[in-house]
Design a protein around this motif. Structure first.
Motif, PDB file in Angstrom:
ATOM      1  N   LEU A  35       0.883  -1.088   0.024  1.00 43.05           N
ATOM      2  CA  LEU A  35      -0.186  -0.011  -0.176  1.00 43.05           C
ATOM      3  C   LEU A  35       0.827   1.397   0.162  1.00 43.05           C
ATOM      4  O   LEU A  35       0.577   2.162  -0.523  1.00 43.05           O
ATOM      5  N   SER A  36       1.941   1.331   0.585  1.00 44.45           N
ATOM      6  CA  SER A  36       2.961   2.522   0.525  1.00 44.45           C
ATOM      7  C   SER A  36       3.432   2.657  -0.792  1.00 44.45           C
ATOM      8  O   SER A  36       3.344   3.746  -1.343  1.00 44.45           O
ATOM      9  N   GLY A  37       3.573   1.647  -1.599  1.00 43.63           N
ATOM     10  CA  GLY A  37       4.014   1.850  -2.922  1.00 43.63           C
ATOM     11  C   GLY A  37       2.880   2.207  -3.870  1.00 43.63           C
ATOM     12  O   GLY A  37       2.721   3.145  -4.548  1.00 43.63           O
ATOM     13  N   VAL A  96      -7.256  -0.053  -4.505  1.00 48.55           N
ATOM     14  CA  VAL A  96      -7.867  -0.500  -2.910  1.00 48.55           C
ATOM     15  C   VAL A  96      -8.461  -1.934  -2.914  1.00 48.55           C
ATOM     16  O   VAL A  96      -8.015  -2.949  -2.151  1.00 48.55           O
ATOM     17  N   TRP A  97      -9.437  -2.156  -3.815  1.00 46.23           N
ATOM     18  CA  TRP A  97      -9.966  -3.491  -3.738  1.00 46.23           C
ATOM     19  C   TRP A  97      -9.158  -4.474  -4.129  1.00 46.23           C
ATOM     20  O   TRP A  97      -9.137  -5.642  -3.646  1.00 46.23           O
ATOM     21  N   ASP A 140      -8.503   5.616  -1.773  1.00 44.43           N
ATOM     22  CA  ASP A 140      -7.165   5.466  -2.197  1.00 44.43           C
ATOM     23  C   ASP A 140      -6.226   4.338  -1.242  1.00 44.43           C
ATOM     24  O   ASP A 140      -6.697   4.260  -0.202  1.00 44.43           O
ATOM     25  N   ALA A 141      -5.102   4.291  -1.646  1.00 42.39           N
ATOM     26  CA  ALA A 141      -4.333   3.198  -0.911  1.00 42.39           C
ATOM     27  C   ALA A 141      -3.776   4.018   0.401  1.00 42.39           C
ATOM     28  O   ALA A 141      -4.025   3.182   1.432  1.00 42.39           O
ATOM     29  N   ALA A 148      -4.123   3.724   6.188  1.00 41.80           N
ATOM     30  CA  ALA A 148      -4.219   4.339   7.664  1.00 41.80           C
ATOM     31  C   ALA A 148      -5.413   3.427   8.401  1.00 41.80           C
ATOM     32  O   ALA A 148      -5.250   3.176   9.690  1.00 41.80           O
ATOM     33  N   ALA A 149      -6.303   3.046   7.823  1.00 43.76           N
ATOM     34  CA  ALA A 149      -7.354   2.290   8.660  1.00 43.76           C
ATOM     35  C   ALA A 149      -6.897   0.842   8.938  1.00 43.76           C
ATOM     36  O   ALA A 149      -7.081   0.447  10.225  1.00 43.76           O
TER      37      ALA A 149
END
Length: 452
Positions: free
Chosen positions: A292-294, A374-375, A440-441, A446-447
């Motif tokens: 997700l960081s990428g 995201v999905w 978004d990613a 964060a969640a």
């Protein structure tokens, strides 16, 4: 006419006289649902039409149709090509093995009272070369009316041979492939429907790279090559510890080649195979957060991957010896498809299972916002945690219809031992209606951190 075109002329029913013109690779859902295009009226006269009635796969000038197991069938030139039984549900209809049909100029499609006539046109003065760009074999028997470099079906079935030919050409001073002259092939890292990936070592520096070859299934016109390479050029600007670096890009002998950062740990898919199909949450979630960081870096640059899977989440080793996840193939497969280079691939079970694809991408082929990643990443995390994908794909079911009709199974229904808050975040990311659960990613990441 300067470019290949497909036109649907509406010649019967409400909207007679309308035209739908397609000059680029796309897919269309036909039916009464709001997301269909062309959409048929949702009125009493069209109650015999299913919400998602059939799928058109378009790669001008080619067009193909597949019925989705509709209640009253789809007709091509008066012949029924698909229908489920009266006592079958839409889900059961989607599991029927219904044939695909290539459409010709002048063919008529009837759905209820609505009739479309197909118009196909292609440039007639520029014909595809009669010889394979890789082996030189006569390809007149494979002619499809497209111009551009073409690789024959025999060579496409042996991508490793084509790659070795490119390396030999490079060592003879071939201009377009000169950058490959100092590479020596080692092990094959992977092979798929579009080509092959080999480990290669640079003889001068010793640097190891993944050397990837992508073979178009149709003639690669100048326009299609430019479209694809323009998309690839955007991904080359992405530099992040959690994104596989794309070094070199080129086109020669009817094929595209790339050198990419080599990741020694294989893929998440490989890791799952070694670990019995699943990972504990304290191992899977950190890998997802790295990916997700990428993705967040790419999204900030306006780039969307659109084709995530455990197979293109690669693993390298960090300074502390722990695995580091890196997102690979950023946009390559989708850009290749959108440039029309993969041929007709969207209909039927031969297209593969879109296990990590949200319904938004089925409804709108060109849908490319960060939320689709995201999905896709949530689907990868689901697979890591449970050993299965969010949606079941019954044997024989049309995979695209499954995506349209079947929501993700809540995570704790499959793995009740997982923490409730973690499951809630993953389930939210896999929500599709009215919109995907996180935009978004960065929001998804964060969640996830809060859920740990």
């Amino acid at each position: 006419m300067s470019e290949a075109t497909v036109v649907l002329h509406q010649v019967g029913g409400p909207g007679t006289g309308d035209e739908h013109v397609f000059t680029e690779r796309t897919t269309c859902l036909l039916g009464r649902a709001a997301e269909c295009m062309p959409r048929l009226p949702d009125d009493e006269r069209h109650r015999t039409v299913s919400r998602h009635h059939c799928l058109l796969d378009i790669n001008p000038p080619d067009i193909r149709i597949r019925d989705f197991g509709s209640l009253n069938g789809t007709y091509v030139n008066g012949r029924k090509i698909g229908q489920r039984a009266r006592n079958q549900s839409p889900e059961e209809g989607a599991a029927l093995d219904l044939p695909e049909h290539d459409l010709a100029d002048g063919d008529e499609i009837r759905i209820g009272d609505t009739v479309f006539r197909v118009g196909r046109s292609a440039p007639t003065l520029r014909l595809r070369p009669a010889r394979c760009a890789a082996c030189g074999r006569d390809t007149a028997d494979e002619a499809d009316g497209r111009d551009g470099s073409y690789v024959c079906a025999t060579c496409r079935a042996e991508p490793g041979m084509v790659l070795r030919q490119l390396l030999a050409l490079a060592r003879q001073g071939g201009g377009a492939v000169a950058s490959l002259a100092d590479y020596e092939l080692s092990a094959q890292l992977g092979r798929g429907g579009m080509g092959t990936v080999h480990l290669a070592r640079h003889r001068g520096t010793g640097r190891e790279v993944a050397l990837k070859l992508m073979l178009p299934k149709v003639a690669a016109s100048t326009r299609a090559r430019a479209l694809f390479l323009r998309e690839v050029a955007v991904t080359r600007t992405l530099h992040h510890p959690n994104i596989v670096t794309l070094h070199e890009v080129g086109f020669a002998g009817g094929t595209f080649f790339f050198t990419l950062e080599y990741c020694r740990g294989g893929s998440v898919e490989d890791l799952l195979g070694r670990r019995g199909g699943r990972l504990p949450a304290d191992e899977a979630v950190p890998l997802a957060l790295q990916a997700l960081s990428g993705l967040a870096h790419a999204h900030a640059a306006g780039v969307v991957h659109r084709d995530l899977s455990p197979g293109n989440l690669l693993l390298d080793h960090g300074p502390d010896g722990r695995p580091v996840a890196k997102v690979a193939d950023f946009g390559l497969a989708k850009a290749f498809d959108q440039a029309g280079l993969s041929g007709l691939t969207r209909t039927g079970t031969t297209a593969g299972k879109p296990s990590c694809m949200p319904r938004q991408q089925i409804v709108n082929f060109r849908y490319a916002t960060p939320e689709v990643d995201v999905w896709g990443l949530a689907a990868c995390l689901y697979k890591m945690l449970t050993g299965r994908y969010p949606r079941p794909f019954p044997p024989g079911a049309d995979p695209w219809q499954v995506v349209l009709q079947t929501p993700a199974t809540p995570l704790r229904e499959v793995a009740p031992h997982l923490p409730r808050r973690l499951a809630e975040v993953v389930d939210q990311a896999l929500r599709e209606q009215p919109v995907i659960g996180f935009p978004d990613a960065a929001a998804f990441a964060a969640a996830l951190r809060e859920a740990l």
